[in-house]
Enzyme design. Structure first.
Site, PDB file in Angstrom:
ATOM      1  N   GLY A 343       0.845  -1.240   0.066  1.00  0.00           N
ATOM      2  CA  GLY A 343       0.054  -0.187   0.091  1.00  0.00           C
ATOM      3  C   GLY A 343       0.702   1.264   0.101  1.00  0.00           C
ATOM      4  O   GLY A 343       0.535   2.518  -0.653  1.00  0.00           O
ATOM      5  N   GLY A 345       4.367   1.318  -0.660  1.00  0.00           N
ATOM      6  CA  GLY A 345       5.723   1.538  -1.241  1.00  0.00           C
ATOM      7  C   GLY A 345       5.874   0.244  -1.837  1.00  0.00           C
ATOM      8  O   GLY A 345       5.158  -0.599  -1.862  1.00  0.00           O
ATOM      9  N   LYS A 360      11.222  -2.505   2.449  1.00  0.00           N
ATOM     10  CA  LYS A 360      10.189  -1.732   1.992  1.00  0.00           C
ATOM     11  C   LYS A 360      10.739  -0.236   1.743  1.00  0.00           C
ATOM     12  O   LYS A 360      11.108   0.366   2.799  1.00  0.00           O
ATOM     13  CB  LYS A 360       9.203  -1.796   2.827  1.00  0.00           C
ATOM     14  CG  LYS A 360       7.907  -0.752   2.398  1.00  0.00           C
ATOM     15  CD  LYS A 360       6.585  -1.210   3.161  1.00  0.00           C
ATOM     16  CE  LYS A 360       6.166  -0.357   4.135  1.00  0.00           C
ATOM     17  NZ  LYS A 360       5.025  -0.250   4.663  1.00  0.00           N
ATOM     18  N   ASP A 461      -5.788  -4.055   7.743  1.00  0.00           N
ATOM     19  CA  ASP A 461      -5.538  -4.140   6.439  1.00  0.00           C
ATOM     20  C   ASP A 461      -5.306  -5.737   6.160  1.00  0.00           C
ATOM     21  O   ASP A 461      -4.309  -6.105   5.373  1.00  0.00           O
ATOM     22  CB  ASP A 461      -4.674  -3.145   5.987  1.00  0.00           C
ATOM     23  CG  ASP A 461      -4.867  -3.262   4.219  1.00  0.00           C
ATOM     24  OD1 ASP A 461      -5.832  -3.742   3.908  1.00  0.00           O
ATOM     25  OD2 ASP A 461      -3.907  -2.642   3.699  1.00  0.00           O
TER      26      ASP A 461
END
Ligand code: NAG
Ligand code: NAG
Ligand code: NAG
Ligand code: NAG
Ligand code: NAG
Length: 658
Positions: A343, A345, A360, A461
């Site tokens: 989401g 990167g 990340k 999420d």
């Protein structure tokens, strides 16, 4: 005070000093409303307030128990100059706002209006009920009312009203000079959804457009010649009014953008010709200096050490890496090493001298800012669980935000259940035994986040692409970009206000409550269970998140349950590998987690007991329960005295559907 600060202040002072008003435009933009925005708004009585990200023009349930027979008005604090006598000039404007009307009775009533009014000091008395806060019985039809309104009416309260879902143009009267039913445009004001309205005035005509459902485009519904200066004074207040009657509703304005021409005061034009170029020269100078300074200094004092202090100050600070090491490890973020895109990167594989890691790289234009970065690093940095992806370290240098995790050789779960369409790769399908272990692992991780650690964490999420598989194919929950910790000790600890998540995994009440709770995590988990068993994507429709519950996998399973054919849903790749009763129990568990009523969803503790066979699957009706709101509130919702309101006041920009 550094030079740049001084320059910035000077720049602001010049702007605020109004030097530019002669040539500027009158505009403002509230992407949402925060408590601090209250100071730029005028509320005409105690019925109106800013709360939960929106203007509540009439009382909201959180504060007032009595919603009946109320009216309210809220204005922008500065007046807008509509016309100028001496020059015979008419201003033009263009404004867009998002309303959300949530019926509290069946039906809800009465309605809202965008208004231009001479007076912002007093609300017309007894302007509740049919009057929509615009006029009252005494001022209705009188030129003394000095108000022009675009009404959005949810009740047919007198014979002149065409129906209970219309837009009308009102001049000094509640009886519209023109009204149009919104049903023809696919808009239902009483559906507790966002309704985007645009009002444009060019000095001659007024045009009202609505955003039609589905298309995302504005369609003009009313366009009429109207000379505002015939009815209104030179300067007016802009805002909203609303009312309730015997029947009630929540009348919310969630965002508001206004752009108007500034026709200015009658001032000496010569003065403008001299001042404006001088100011422009000054500003260019300042901008140049700022640019120069930025370029020559990385400003360590307010960014770098700030982050470092906050991360190092947390109890279990992970390792700090330097950018050079991570660049080298990832081949300077070579695309060849790209593992995936999350989401916030891109994730790269990195080879450090002693181990392989996943890095990340938070994209610069993502919404994950410094605060989220710190949250993620400190949140997972302090968590230890065998079903969570381990965070190894972090780096912040040259505006690069990087997070280093342990490397998961098998990548994410989604490509094993759905196959990776893009690459055309189909992994060996996972056996039912494996899938069961994975579901169990995710449940343990979530139970740990919700109940097991010092601070409660909402993941917010949960989805197949955020479940990683380690060497032994054990589930590891990852991507905490959206996670929030909540102090366990705090009374208001069960929810977080900002809304986020992925369409298809979002509980139906998310949009009405406007925030994540433990129950919304459980819902997403339920969707995950169903997709792992069925080998099918959740299938929520993007842009139609509110109706997730009426679409996709959850709906499909309810249909099968009603026909007593749930086992038909099971992925054909695992047929013959399971015990039918156990599988039926798991499907019921998944559906129970997706119960439309958050109160009825099991806790992660119960979920775990069902998975391990210690408890029977939850009771579940055989018919799909309808989504009712506010028929029921989650337990966390009631206790939450700080944020509660039955509303969907989250601006659309906050939705990170992806
Ligand atoms: C609200 O107003 C209506 C119409 O004036 C009146 O009949 C009703 O009793 C009022 N309700 C309350 C609760 O005041
Ligand atoms: C004004 O109208 C144009 C389209 O005509 C639109 O693109 C723009 O965003 C509008 N601005 C506001 C503040 O509504
Ligand atoms: C609009 O939505 C409300 C609430 O869902 C419903 O009761 C009403 O029948 C709908 N009206 C129309 C015209 O569809
Ligand atoms: C605006 O008004 C003029 C005259 O009143 C009319 O000729 C014109 O068609 C109108 N334009 C729109 C877009 O309604
Ligand atoms: C409101 O309810 C009261 C009492 O039930 C009734 O007398 C009155 O006519 C209603 N008013 C409206 C505007 O519906």
């Amino acid at each position: 005070m550094s030079f740049s600060r001084a320059a910035e202040s000077l720049f602001l002072a010049l702007l605020l000093g109004g030097v530019l008003t002669q040539v500027g435009c009158f505009s403002f933009n509230f992407p949402n409303f925060t408590d601090t925005d209250s100071s730029s708004l005028i509320m005409q009585n105690l019925n109106s307030r800013v709360d939960v990200g929106a203007i509540q023009v009439t009382p909201n349930v959180r504060v007032d128990s009595d919603l009946q027979n109320k009216s309210g008005r809220a204005f922008y604090s500065k007046q807008f100059r509509l016309w100028r006598k001496s020059k015979d000039v008419q201003a033009s404007f263009n404004t867009t706002f998002v309303l959300n009307i949530v019926p509290q009775t069946i039906p809800g009533a009465e309605g809202m209006a965008f208004i231009l009014a001479a007076d912002a000091t007093t609300l017309p008395q007894s302007s509740d009920g049919q009057w929509l806060g615009i006029v009252n019985a005494a001022t209705n039809g009188s030129s003394e009312a000095k108000v022009v309104a675009v009404e959005l009416d949810t009740r047919k309260s007198y014979p002149e009203d065409i129906d209970d879902n219309h837009v009308g143009l009102d001049v000094n009267s509640i009886f519209s000079i023109k009204q149009v039913s919104l049903g023809d445009y696919g808009v239902n004001l009483s559906e507790a959804v966002d309704v985007t309205v645009r009002v444009q005035y060019d000095g001659k005509n007024m045009t009202v457009s609505v955003m039609t459902n589905g298309t995302g485009e504005f369609t003009p519904v009313i366009s009429l010649p109207l000379i505002l200066s015939d009815y209104l004074p030179e300067k007016v207040f802009l805002g909203f009014s609303a009312s309730t009657g015997n029947y009630t509703e929540l009348n919310c304005v969630r965002s508001w953008e206004f752009e108007g021409s500034d026709i200015g005061e009658d001032r000496n034009l010569l003065w403008v010709w001299i001042t404006v170029p001088a100011v422009l020269v000054l500003i260019s100078g300042i901008v140049f200096c700022l640019y120069w300074e930025r370029k020559h200094r990385e400003r360590p004092e307010d960014t770098y050490t700030g982050i470092e202090d906050q991360i190092q100050g947390s109890s279990m600070a992970p390792q700090k890496f330097n950018l050079r090491e991570l660049r080298k490890a990832t081949g300077n973020f070579n695309l060849k090493n790209k593992l995936g895109k999350g989401g916030f990167g891109t994730v790269y594989k990195g080879v450090l001298p002693n181990k392989v890691v996943a890095v990340k790289r938070v994209s610069k234009d993502s919404r994950q800012g410094k605060q989220e970065f710190i949250a993620e690093v400190t949140t997972i940095g302090s968590l230890r669980h065998r079903n969570l992806v381990k965070l190894i370290g972090w780096c912040y240098e040259k505006r690069e935000l990087l997070i280093v995790y342990e490397y998961m050789p098998h990548g994410s779960l989604d490509k094993f259940i759905f196959g990776d369409e893009k690459l055309g790769l189909e992994e060996e399908p996972l056996s039912w035994e494996r899938r069961h272990i994975i579901i169990h692992g995710v449940a343990q991780a979530l139970d740990y986040l919700h109940n097991g650690c010092e601070k409660r964490v909402l993941h917010r999420d949960i989805k197949a692409s955020n479940i990683m598989l380690d060497t032994d194919f054990n589930a590891r929950l990852g991507d905490f970009g959206l996670a929030r910790t909540i102090q366990q000790s705090d009374v208001t600890h069960h929810s977080t206000k900002e809304i986020a998540g992925t369409p298809g995994y979002m509980a139906p009440e998310t949009f009405l409550v406007g925030r994540a709770t433990v129950e919304t995590d459980v819902y997403a988990f339920g969707v995950l269970v169903l997709e792992v068993i069925c080998g099918r994507k959740p299938g929520g429709i993007k842009g139609d998140q509110q109706n997730d519950y009426n679409n996709g996998i959850v709906y499909w399973l309810w249909e099968l349950r009603t026909k007593d054919r749930m086992l038909d849903a099971v992925d054909s790749k695992i047929i013959g590998q399971f015990d039918k009763d156990e599988m039926a129990g798991m499907l019921i568990l998944g559906l129970a987690c997706c119960h439309p009523n958050p109160l009825q969803r099991p806790s992660m503790k119960t979920v775990l007991q069902v998975i391990t066979g210690e408890a029977p699957p939850p009771m579940l009706p055989t018919e799909r329960p309808a989504f009712m709101w506010p028929a029921a509130m989650p337990p966390s919702f009631k206790e939450d005295t700080e944020n509660a309101s039955i509303n969907s006041q989250v601006t659309f920009t906050e939705l990170t559907g992806r």
